[in-house]
Design an enzyme around this catalytic site. Structure first.
Site, PDB file in Angstrom:
ATOM      1  N   ASP A  61      46.958  35.736 -46.353  1.00  0.00           N
ATOM      2  CA  ASP A  61      47.621  36.836 -47.050  1.00  0.00           C
ATOM      3  C   ASP A  61      48.122  36.430 -48.435  1.00  0.00           C
ATOM      4  O   ASP A  61      48.684  35.337 -48.597  1.00  0.00           O
ATOM      5  CB  ASP A  61      48.810  37.274 -46.176  1.00  0.00           C
ATOM      6  CG  ASP A  61      49.547  38.461 -46.757  1.00  0.00           C
ATOM      7  OD1 ASP A  61      48.962  39.549 -46.792  1.00  0.00           O
ATOM      8  OD2 ASP A  61      50.709  38.284 -47.181  1.00  0.00           O
ATOM      9  N   GLU A  71      42.626  36.787 -48.874  1.00  0.00           N
ATOM     10  CA  GLU A  71      43.026  38.065 -49.449  1.00  0.00           C
ATOM     11  C   GLU A  71      43.605  37.781 -50.832  1.00  0.00           C
ATOM     12  O   GLU A  71      44.770  37.441 -50.983  1.00  0.00           O
ATOM     13  CB  GLU A  71      44.069  38.766 -48.574  1.00  0.00           C
ATOM     14  CG  GLU A  71      44.298  40.204 -49.008  1.00  0.00           C
ATOM     15  CD  GLU A  71      45.728  40.551 -49.409  1.00  0.00           C
ATOM     16  OE1 GLU A  71      45.983  41.729 -49.685  1.00  0.00           O
ATOM     17  OE2 GLU A  71      46.601  39.660 -49.466  1.00  0.00           O
TER      18      GLU A  71
HETATM   19  C1  GLC Z   1      49.294  41.505 -48.647  1.00  0.00           C
HETATM   20  C2  GLC Z   1      49.369  42.595 -47.617  1.00  0.00           C
HETATM   21  C3  GLC Z   1      50.370  43.603 -48.039  1.00  0.00           C
HETATM   22  C4  GLC Z   1      51.701  42.937 -48.204  1.00  0.00           C
HETATM   23  C5  GLC Z   1      51.615  41.713 -49.097  1.00  0.00           C
HETATM   24  C6  GLC Z   1      52.813  40.848 -48.953  1.00  0.00           C
HETATM   25  O1  GLC Z   1      48.810  41.950 -49.848  1.00  0.00           O
HETATM   26  O2  GLC Z   1      48.118  43.182 -47.438  1.00  0.00           O
HETATM   27  O3  GLC Z   1      50.444  44.665 -47.130  1.00  0.00           O
HETATM   28  O4  GLC Z   1      52.608  43.854 -48.764  1.00  0.00           O
HETATM   29  O5  GLC Z   1      50.523  40.901 -48.796  1.00  0.00           O
HETATM   30  O6  GLC Z   1      52.767  40.136 -47.746  1.00  0.00           O
END
Ligand code: GLC
Length: 639
Positions: free
Chosen positions: A275, A317
């Site tokens: 993440d 991500e």
């Molecule tokens: C990622 C998640 C998102 C969250 C962020 C902080 O981008 O997809 O939903 O707000 O991380 O953890």
């Protein structure tokens, strides 16, 4: 630990130890290199490295036999996640099924879609109250009690695995919740834990960073720092004030988070969604995104996981521009030693831009001009997720022929807000985190609502419903025919609409608009539309899964047609050649196949989707039509 039993003794155990030793010998230099990039300047580097290797050895020792077998299997088929048959699905456990145990009951449904990889959102124990949708973790070794226990998660992982489905969970490693034990101990005055975070005693310290930083939630959580009374100091909080950024400059943090990841891997998690990956390393005077150490951190994790639990896949991500995103495959040294897979954020946003503009040219340039990923890596192709559509990725690469300026994107944002150039558009979305002077940030809304289904149903207009279904199918046809893992977002397969009640109830964060509870639509027109979408998706996925040409390693040529509304790509792999066509316009068109190499051979091609028939040297596509034309013979395809 349940699941898998333990046959790590005797001959099997010795064999497994030998395999571990071989992997360690092969991966040690790579691991050390990455660790050195992070901590090599420290006088205690040798001790840090020793500690890290001791941890992975101890993790491997505790790894259940069934997972060691999986490790062996995956090592024999390292391209398993590049195979056309790997189909992903992502959902919140509570919104999809209720609990971990109830997800087991939904396995037949997932299998009916062809799903073989399930990403369950925010399963770990988050802070009470607002937790950014579960992304503020209080304990990495416990689960959200409403969903079930960690043992039940492990049982779910085993049940999924028995059905050929790999479990993916979020590894929220950029920050912990303010309620995590480390943060609590820091607040209680323990210096050691204060150093786990970025805690600045003075405003001056934070000024070394602040002017260069972007804001993720400029409206709902402005700024990047939060004053914490109990510390009498500022804490770095990139996201919400209750999400404290971890300080990976402290090797202790690296070791503890590595241990957490491996703990979950030993519980049966096969894929980790890394993440907010772009934010993990801070450097004064920069935007603190995509830093060299951010990459070294992932390289280190990949190398170490590859030794301790080699079946595990890291999914990055990084919601950044396309050129930056490709770097998360380890493109810098072209060896593919970071994320195995990564979200294709720019493609996702570009597909929505193309739909609004009824023009596929920029999406084509994006796909054509991106560097090819290193072998052993693949994009995750998706249309919607639990987050907003972030438009920044399309602004990022100014000058690239696929980028847009603010004015162009502003029109796209307006379009998805329901404002077309000639009045109303078919979309029912809402702009996200926009403030005066910065109107281009994100857009919320479910795929179906953005694609016109909500408005068509409100109007009770069957023709408009047909068009919306065609748009939804078209977009899916693109991600299903790309190289990489297609990821279906829960509810999109049955055309779920925006949940305004939930968005209003939960206020603050507009992303709740597109996180509905899974249901079969009640309105008959809606239900029929949902059934048609589901059937179309199932048919496309079956065609994809059965054809080697959709392997991530296929040779792909993107083709500029006279019709700029049509995205065209020719794929070749495993002796097959397929031309994929997707018409982003409501207008039908006729495509001259002579202009597509190898020309005449397309005359006898057939549509894998059974939607169109080639007519001489041409093929007609309906408005929002799509086709996957397969050559009858394995014809040599010019490079
Ligand atoms: C990622 C998640 C998102 C969250 C962020 C902080 O981008 O997809 O939903 O707000 O991380 O953890």
């Amino acid at each position: 630990m349940t699941g898998g039993g333990n046959s790590n003794s005797g001959a099997a155990g010795a064999d497994s130890q030998a395999r571990f030793a071989a992997r360690l010998a092969a991966g040690r230099a790579q691991s050390l290199g990455a660790l050195r990039d992070l901590y090599g300047r420290r006088s205690d580097f040798a001790a840090i490295a020793e500690r890290v290797f001791a941890e992975i050895e101890s993790c491997h020792r505790r790894r259940p036999a069934v997972l060691r077998e999986l490790d062996n299997r995956r090592q024999r088929q390292p391209d398993w996640f590049e195979q056309p048959g790997l189909i992903g699905y992502t959902c919140y456990v509570d919104r999809f099924a209720g609990s971990f145990n109830q997800v087991v009951d939904r396995i037949p449904y997932l299998k009916s879609l062809g799903v073989s990889y399930l990403h369950l959102l925010s399963v770990l124990k988050a802070r009470p109250g607002d937790s950014d949708g579960g992304f503020a973790i209080e304990d990495y070794r416990q689960t959200n009690p409403q969903l079930g226990s960690i043992d039940e998660l492990e049982q779910l992982a085993a049940a999924l695995r028995a059905e050929g489905i790999s479990l993916c969970v979020d590894f929220v490693y950029n920050h912990t919740a303010r309620e995590h034990a480390w943060a609590r101990r820091a607040m209680a005055g323990e210096r050691r834990y204060r150093d786990y975070y970025f805690v600045f005693d003075s405003e001056t310290q934070k000024r070394h960073y602040e002017p260069w930083l972007q804001q993720v939630f400029p409206v709902s959580a402005p700024g990047n720092f939060t004053f914490e009374q109990s510390l009498d100091a500022w804490v770095w909080t990139t996201f919400y004030p209750f999400q404290w950024d971890l300080n990976y400059q402290n090797p202790q943090v690296f070791v503890e988070m590595l241990k957490n990841l491996l703990y979950l891997a030993n519980r049966g998690v096969e894929v980790f969604r890394m993440d907010a990956a772009a934010f993990s390393w801070k450097r004064a005077g920069t935007d603190c995104l995509n830093q060299p150490e951010t990459h070294a951190l992932l390289r280190a994790l990949r190398a170490l996981v590859g030794i301790a639990a080699p079946s595990v896949v890291l999914k990055v991500e990084a919601i950044v521009g396309a050129a930056q995103a490709t770097m998360y495959f380890g493109a810098a040294d072209c060896r593919g030693r970071e994320g195995h897979i990564a979200y294709h954020n720019a493609l996702m946003a570009s597909l929505w831009r193309s739909l609004a503009q009824e023009n596929a040219a920029k999406t084509l340039y994006l796909l054509r001009d991106l560097p090819r990923n290193p072998p052993g890596t693949a994009w995750v192709n998706y249309l919607r997720c639990h987050d907003d559509i972030g438009w920044g990725a399309l602004l990022d690469e100014r000058g690239a022929n696929w980028s847009s300026d603010e004015a162009e994107l502003q029109r796209v944002v307006d379009f998805y807000d329901g404002l077309g150039e000639g009045g109303e558009s078919y979309a029912r979305g809402r702009r996200f985190q926009t403030q005066a002077g910065h109107q281009v940030h994100g857009t919320n809304g479910t795929l179906a609502s953005l694609a016109g289904l909500e408005r068509a149903l409100q109007a009770g207009d069957p023709g408009a419903v047909d068009l919306a279904v065609a748009r939804i199918t078209l977009l899916h046809s693109v991600i299903f025919s790309q190289s990489g893992v297609p990821l279906i977002n829960m509810g999109d397969e049955v055309g779920l609409l925006n949940d305004y009640g939930q968005a209003d109830r939960l206020g603050g964060d507009g992303r709740w608009l597109h996180r509905p509870v899974w249901h079969r639509p009640e309105n008959p027109l809606h239900r029929r539309a949902g059934d048609r979408i589901l059937a179309a998706l199932q048919a496309m996925l079956a065609a994809r899964g059965a054809n080697p040409v959709f392997h991530a390693r296929a040779e792909v040529q993107f083709i500029e047609l006279a019709q700029t509304a049509v995205l065209a790509a020719a794929r070749r792999y495993g002796g097959q050649t397929v031309l994929t066509l997707a018409n982003f316009s409501a207008q039908s068109c006729r495509i001259d196949l002579q202009s597509v190499p190898p020309g005449g051979a397309w005359r006898s091609a057939t549509d894998l989707l059974g939607a169109v028939a080639v007519d001489g040297d041409t093929v007609a596509l309906a408005g929002y039509g799509r086709a996957w034309l397969q050559l009858q013979q394995a014809t040599d395809y010019p490079e």
